[in-house]
Design a protein around this motif. Sequence first.
Motif, PDB file in Angstrom:
ATOM      1  N   HIS A 116     -15.457 -15.028  58.591  1.00  0.00           N
ATOM      2  CA  HIS A 116     -16.064 -13.906  58.986  1.00  0.00           C
ATOM      3  C   HIS A 116     -15.474 -13.655  60.566  1.00  0.00           C
ATOM      4  O   HIS A 116     -16.302 -13.531  61.351  1.00  0.00           O
ATOM      5  CB  HIS A 116     -17.403 -13.890  58.835  1.00  0.00           C
ATOM      6  CG  HIS A 116     -18.237 -12.844  58.946  1.00  0.00           C
ATOM      7  ND1 HIS A 116     -18.350 -11.736  60.016  1.00  0.00           N
ATOM      8  CD2 HIS A 116     -19.200 -12.119  58.082  1.00  0.00           C
ATOM      9  CE1 HIS A 116     -19.276 -10.789  59.914  1.00  0.00           C
ATOM     10  NE2 HIS A 116     -19.750 -11.030  58.795  1.00  0.00           N
ATOM     11  N   ARG A 138     -23.691 -15.483  66.501  1.00  0.00           N
ATOM     12  CA  ARG A 138     -23.136 -13.873  66.550  1.00  0.00           C
ATOM     13  C   ARG A 138     -21.937 -14.027  67.235  1.00  0.00           C
ATOM     14  O   ARG A 138     -21.623 -13.887  68.494  1.00  0.00           O
ATOM     15  CB  ARG A 138     -24.147 -12.922  67.256  1.00  0.00           C
ATOM     16  CG  ARG A 138     -23.603 -11.534  67.283  1.00  0.00           C
ATOM     17  CD  ARG A 138     -23.658 -10.900  65.732  1.00  0.00           C
ATOM     18  NE  ARG A 138     -25.085 -10.983  65.193  1.00  0.00           N
ATOM     19  CZ  ARG A 138     -25.230 -10.711  64.019  1.00  0.00           C
ATOM     20  NH1 ARG A 138     -24.167 -10.524  63.153  1.00  0.00           N
ATOM     21  NH2 ARG A 138     -26.457 -10.956  63.597  1.00  0.00           N
ATOM     22  N   ARG A 159     -22.684 -21.907  57.477  1.00  0.00           N
ATOM     23  CA  ARG A 159     -22.430 -21.404  59.027  1.00  0.00           C
ATOM     24  C   ARG A 159     -23.604 -22.085  59.761  1.00  0.00           C
ATOM     25  O   ARG A 159     -23.839 -22.013  61.177  1.00  0.00           O
ATOM     26  CB  ARG A 159     -22.527 -19.984  59.263  1.00  0.00           C
ATOM     27  CG  ARG A 159     -23.364 -19.267  58.463  1.00  0.00           C
ATOM     28  CD  ARG A 159     -23.345 -17.524  58.674  1.00  0.00           C
ATOM     29  NE  ARG A 159     -24.647 -16.853  58.213  1.00  0.00           N
ATOM     30  CZ  ARG A 159     -24.816 -15.741  58.509  1.00  0.00           C
ATOM     31  NH1 ARG A 159     -24.011 -15.027  59.311  1.00  0.00           N
ATOM     32  NH2 ARG A 159     -25.926 -14.984  58.007  1.00  0.00           N
ATOM     33  N   LYS A 188     -28.130 -14.963  52.731  1.00  0.00           N
ATOM     34  CA  LYS A 188     -27.047 -14.160  52.934  1.00  0.00           C
ATOM     35  C   LYS A 188     -25.910 -15.053  53.807  1.00  0.00           C
ATOM     36  O   LYS A 188     -26.241 -15.914  54.534  1.00  0.00           O
ATOM     37  CB  LYS A 188     -27.364 -13.133  54.184  1.00  0.00           C
ATOM     38  CG  LYS A 188     -26.298 -12.046  54.537  1.00  0.00           C
ATOM     39  CD  LYS A 188     -26.845 -10.972  55.346  1.00  0.00           C
ATOM     40  CE  LYS A 188     -25.951 -10.209  55.751  1.00  0.00           C
ATOM     41  NZ  LYS A 188     -26.446  -9.257  56.815  1.00  0.00           N
ATOM     42  N   HIS A 189     -24.948 -14.830  53.260  1.00  0.00           N
ATOM     43  CA  HIS A 189     -23.377 -15.749  53.724  1.00  0.00           C
ATOM     44  C   HIS A 189     -23.571 -17.174  53.434  1.00  0.00           C
ATOM     45  O   HIS A 189     -22.664 -17.726  54.132  1.00  0.00           O
ATOM     46  CB  HIS A 189     -23.287 -15.372  55.111  1.00  0.00           C
ATOM     47  CG  HIS A 189     -22.462 -14.044  55.296  1.00  0.00           C
ATOM     48  ND1 HIS A 189     -21.928 -13.055  54.387  1.00  0.00           N
ATOM     49  CD2 HIS A 189     -22.840 -13.055  56.340  1.00  0.00           C
ATOM     50  CE1 HIS A 189     -21.705 -12.090  54.882  1.00  0.00           C
ATOM     51  NE2 HIS A 189     -22.167 -11.889  56.101  1.00  0.00           N
ATOM     52  N   GLU A 222     -11.995  -9.962  57.833  1.00  0.00           N
ATOM     53  CA  GLU A 222     -12.585 -11.145  57.431  1.00  0.00           C
ATOM     54  C   GLU A 222     -11.499 -11.387  56.153  1.00  0.00           C
ATOM     55  O   GLU A 222     -12.059 -10.580  55.186  1.00  0.00           O
ATOM     56  CB  GLU A 222     -13.761 -11.192  56.846  1.00  0.00           C
ATOM     57  CG  GLU A 222     -14.900 -10.575  58.027  1.00  0.00           C
ATOM     58  CD  GLU A 222     -16.282 -10.056  57.630  1.00  0.00           C
ATOM     59  OE1 GLU A 222     -16.761 -10.667  56.589  1.00  0.00           O
ATOM     60  OE2 GLU A 222     -16.973  -9.376  58.062  1.00  0.00           O
ATOM     61  N   TRP A 253     -15.762  -4.952  59.047  1.00  0.00           N
ATOM     62  CA  TRP A 253     -17.266  -4.470  59.518  1.00  0.00           C
ATOM     63  C   TRP A 253     -17.426  -4.308  60.902  1.00  0.00           C
ATOM     64  O   TRP A 253     -16.737  -4.692  61.849  1.00  0.00           O
ATOM     65  CB  TRP A 253     -17.960  -5.744  58.954  1.00  0.00           C
ATOM     66  CG  TRP A 253     -19.508  -5.642  59.757  1.00  0.00           C
ATOM     67  CD1 TRP A 253     -20.284  -4.630  58.914  1.00  0.00           C
ATOM     68  CD2 TRP A 253     -20.388  -6.198  60.363  1.00  0.00           C
ATOM     69  NE1 TRP A 253     -21.487  -4.447  59.405  1.00  0.00           N
ATOM     70  CE2 TRP A 253     -21.605  -5.677  60.403  1.00  0.00           C
ATOM     71  CE3 TRP A 253     -20.094  -7.226  61.173  1.00  0.00           C
ATOM     72  CZ2 TRP A 253     -22.579  -6.356  61.258  1.00  0.00           C
ATOM     73  CZ3 TRP A 253     -20.956  -7.831  62.112  1.00  0.00           C
ATOM     74  CH2 TRP A 253     -22.328  -7.393  61.884  1.00  0.00           C
ATOM     75  N   VAL A 310     -12.679  -7.841  54.372  1.00  0.00           N
ATOM     76  CA  VAL A 310     -13.777  -7.275  54.785  1.00  0.00           C
ATOM     77  C   VAL A 310     -13.696  -6.449  56.247  1.00  0.00           C
ATOM     78  O   VAL A 310     -13.044  -7.388  57.100  1.00  0.00           O
ATOM     79  CB  VAL A 310     -15.078  -8.087  54.846  1.00  0.00           C
ATOM     80  CG1 VAL A 310     -16.198  -7.233  55.361  1.00  0.00           C
ATOM     81  CG2 VAL A 310     -15.144  -8.680  53.488  1.00  0.00           C
ATOM     82  N   ASP A 362     -18.589  -0.721  56.926  1.00  0.00           N
ATOM     83  CA  ASP A 362     -18.746  -2.023  56.159  1.00  0.00           C
ATOM     84  C   ASP A 362     -18.180  -1.970  54.757  1.00  0.00           C
ATOM     85  O   ASP A 362     -18.569  -1.542  53.886  1.00  0.00           O
ATOM     86  CB  ASP A 362     -20.242  -2.546  55.891  1.00  0.00           C
ATOM     87  CG  ASP A 362     -20.545  -3.809  55.464  1.00  0.00           C
ATOM     88  OD1 ASP A 362     -19.430  -4.532  55.167  1.00  0.00           O
ATOM     89  OD2 ASP A 362     -21.849  -3.965  55.683  1.00  0.00           O
ATOM     90  N   TYR A 418     -14.671 -12.190  64.098  1.00  0.00           N
ATOM     91  CA  TYR A 418     -15.085 -11.382  64.738  1.00  0.00           C
ATOM     92  C   TYR A 418     -13.736 -11.209  65.931  1.00  0.00           C
ATOM     93  O   TYR A 418     -13.836 -12.163  66.671  1.00  0.00           O
ATOM     94  CB  TYR A 418     -16.408 -11.615  65.661  1.00  0.00           C
ATOM     95  CG  TYR A 418     -17.570 -11.550  65.182  1.00  0.00           C
ATOM     96  CD1 TYR A 418     -18.065 -12.512  64.061  1.00  0.00           C
ATOM     97  CD2 TYR A 418     -18.623 -10.387  65.254  1.00  0.00           C
ATOM     98  CE1 TYR A 418     -19.275 -12.481  63.453  1.00  0.00           C
ATOM     99  CE2 TYR A 418     -19.739 -10.298  64.656  1.00  0.00           C
ATOM    100  CZ  TYR A 418     -20.238 -11.454  63.824  1.00  0.00           C
ATOM    101  OH  TYR A 418     -21.348 -11.246  62.963  1.00  0.00           O
ATOM    102  N   PHE A 428     -20.715 -14.844  49.645  1.00  0.00           N
ATOM    103  CA  PHE A 428     -20.495 -14.159  50.536  1.00  0.00           C
ATOM    104  C   PHE A 428     -21.487 -12.939  50.555  1.00  0.00           C
ATOM    105  O   PHE A 428     -21.863 -12.402  49.692  1.00  0.00           O
ATOM    106  CB  PHE A 428     -19.151 -13.362  50.452  1.00  0.00           C
ATOM    107  CG  PHE A 428     -18.743 -12.211  51.365  1.00  0.00           C
ATOM    108  CD1 PHE A 428     -18.501 -12.296  52.799  1.00  0.00           C
ATOM    109  CD2 PHE A 428     -19.439 -10.752  51.037  1.00  0.00           C
ATOM    110  CE1 PHE A 428     -18.497 -11.352  53.670  1.00  0.00           C
ATOM    111  CE2 PHE A 428     -19.031  -9.813  52.056  1.00  0.00           C
ATOM    112  CZ  PHE A 428     -18.674  -9.895  53.273  1.00  0.00           C
TER     113      PHE A 428
HETATM  114  O1  TA6 Z   1     -19.125  -9.061  56.555  1.00  0.00           O
HETATM  115  C1  TA6 Z   1     -19.957  -8.038  56.831  1.00  0.00           C
HETATM  116  C2  TA6 Z   1     -21.339  -8.308  56.626  1.00  0.00           C
HETATM  117  O2  TA6 Z   1     -21.671  -8.852  55.318  1.00  0.00           O
HETATM  118  C3  TA6 Z   1     -22.204  -7.129  56.981  1.00  0.00           C
HETATM  119  O3  TA6 Z   1     -22.953  -6.469  55.857  1.00  0.00           O
HETATM  120  C4  TA6 Z   1     -23.089  -7.524  57.847  1.00  0.00           C
HETATM  121  O4  TA6 Z   1     -24.556  -7.555  57.620  1.00  0.00           O
HETATM  122  C5  TA6 Z   1     -22.383  -8.813  58.517  1.00  0.00           C
HETATM  123  O5  TA6 Z   1     -22.007  -9.305  57.457  1.00  0.00           O
HETATM  124  C6  TA6 Z   1     -23.117  -9.860  59.439  1.00  0.00           C
HETATM  125  O6  TA6 Z   1     -24.080 -10.333  58.821  1.00  0.00           O
HETATM  126  P1  TA6 Z   1     -24.970 -11.423  59.400  1.00  0.00           P
HETATM  127  O7  TA6 Z   1     -25.928 -12.222  58.578  1.00  0.00           O
HETATM  128  O8  TA6 Z   1     -24.315 -12.278  60.288  1.00  0.00           O
HETATM  129  O9  TA6 Z   1     -25.884 -10.598  60.445  1.00  0.00           O
END
Ligand code: TA6
Length: 281
Positions: A155, A62, A85, A80-81, A256, A231, A229, A199, A157, A72
């Motif tokens: 992505h 995180r 990573r 997801k994603h 992002e 977020w 993006v 978001d 941060y 993505f």
């Molecule tokens: O980039 C934004 C996003 O897609 C949000 O919808 C949010 O869920 C974030 O990424 C973080 O995702 P993660 O899987 O790292 O908790």
Amino acid sequence: MSKAVEHFHFNGQPAIRLTARSGATAVVLAYGAQVVSWIPPDGQERIYLSEKARFDTGAAIRGGIPVCFPQFGTRGPLPKHGFARNRVWEEVEARAVDDFATATFRLDDDDLTRQIWPHAFEAELTVLITGQRLDVEFGVKNPGDAPMRFTCALHSYLATREVEEARVEGLRGLKYLDATKGTEHLETGTELAVEDETDRIYFDTKRPVLLREPHRALGVSGENLPDVVVWNPWEHLTAALTDMPGNGFRRMICIESGAIGKPVELAPGGDWWGRQSLVVL
Ligand code: TA6
């Protein structure tokens, strides 16, 4: 003066610390080829990393700059994603020359990735720091004999002192998807303030985006990464994240650069790259 390239362990993970002649430093983990720190010459950390981030679970870390690939978010059938990573990347090289310091990592397909995504691929991530700038360049080759398509994002941060005082500029006139509602809009504001869960995917950006805070600003630009993006999970979503402290959402905003709206299409033998640059202004 510290070494320009230093190998060490960061929360138990093999890592490289780069130090440029300007005094700027960056830390990149082999896990995810994830940048977890960038401190420009002014000494202010610009990358948010959660104090509660987990480094040993096989899950995503995180904070930092996770590489979302080959999908993505949840815009497709893959996890997801994507998986980049959550994989250990191989270090290709790390060096300091003149006024910059750089490290390159590589990830190729293997049995595990092919179970998730049935493609041969060669991905490289290069991190470069110089002066006031951090460049993260992501490249993908298709060595297979079938076409491939993917979406991706860096992505990032970004650290904020207090997110409610931060503003994102440069989005006016762009179409965006508000992912909290699934609705599409046209941005009419000259600046975006984060005052609730945010978001959004802004499509086809043509110029850099600016993160402005009292007394400091950061430029974010993407090359071959047309979408941006923005977020922030705000209070209620942060409460559901076990790897982020309750007030963590105040200390970060994700901006992002990605190729999301229009997937990248690679013919057999084809290659592609995209770059995100962060610049202290
Ligand atoms: O980039 C934004 C996003 O897609 C949000 O919808 C949010 O869920 C974030 O990424 C973080 O995702 P993660 O899987 O790292 O908790």
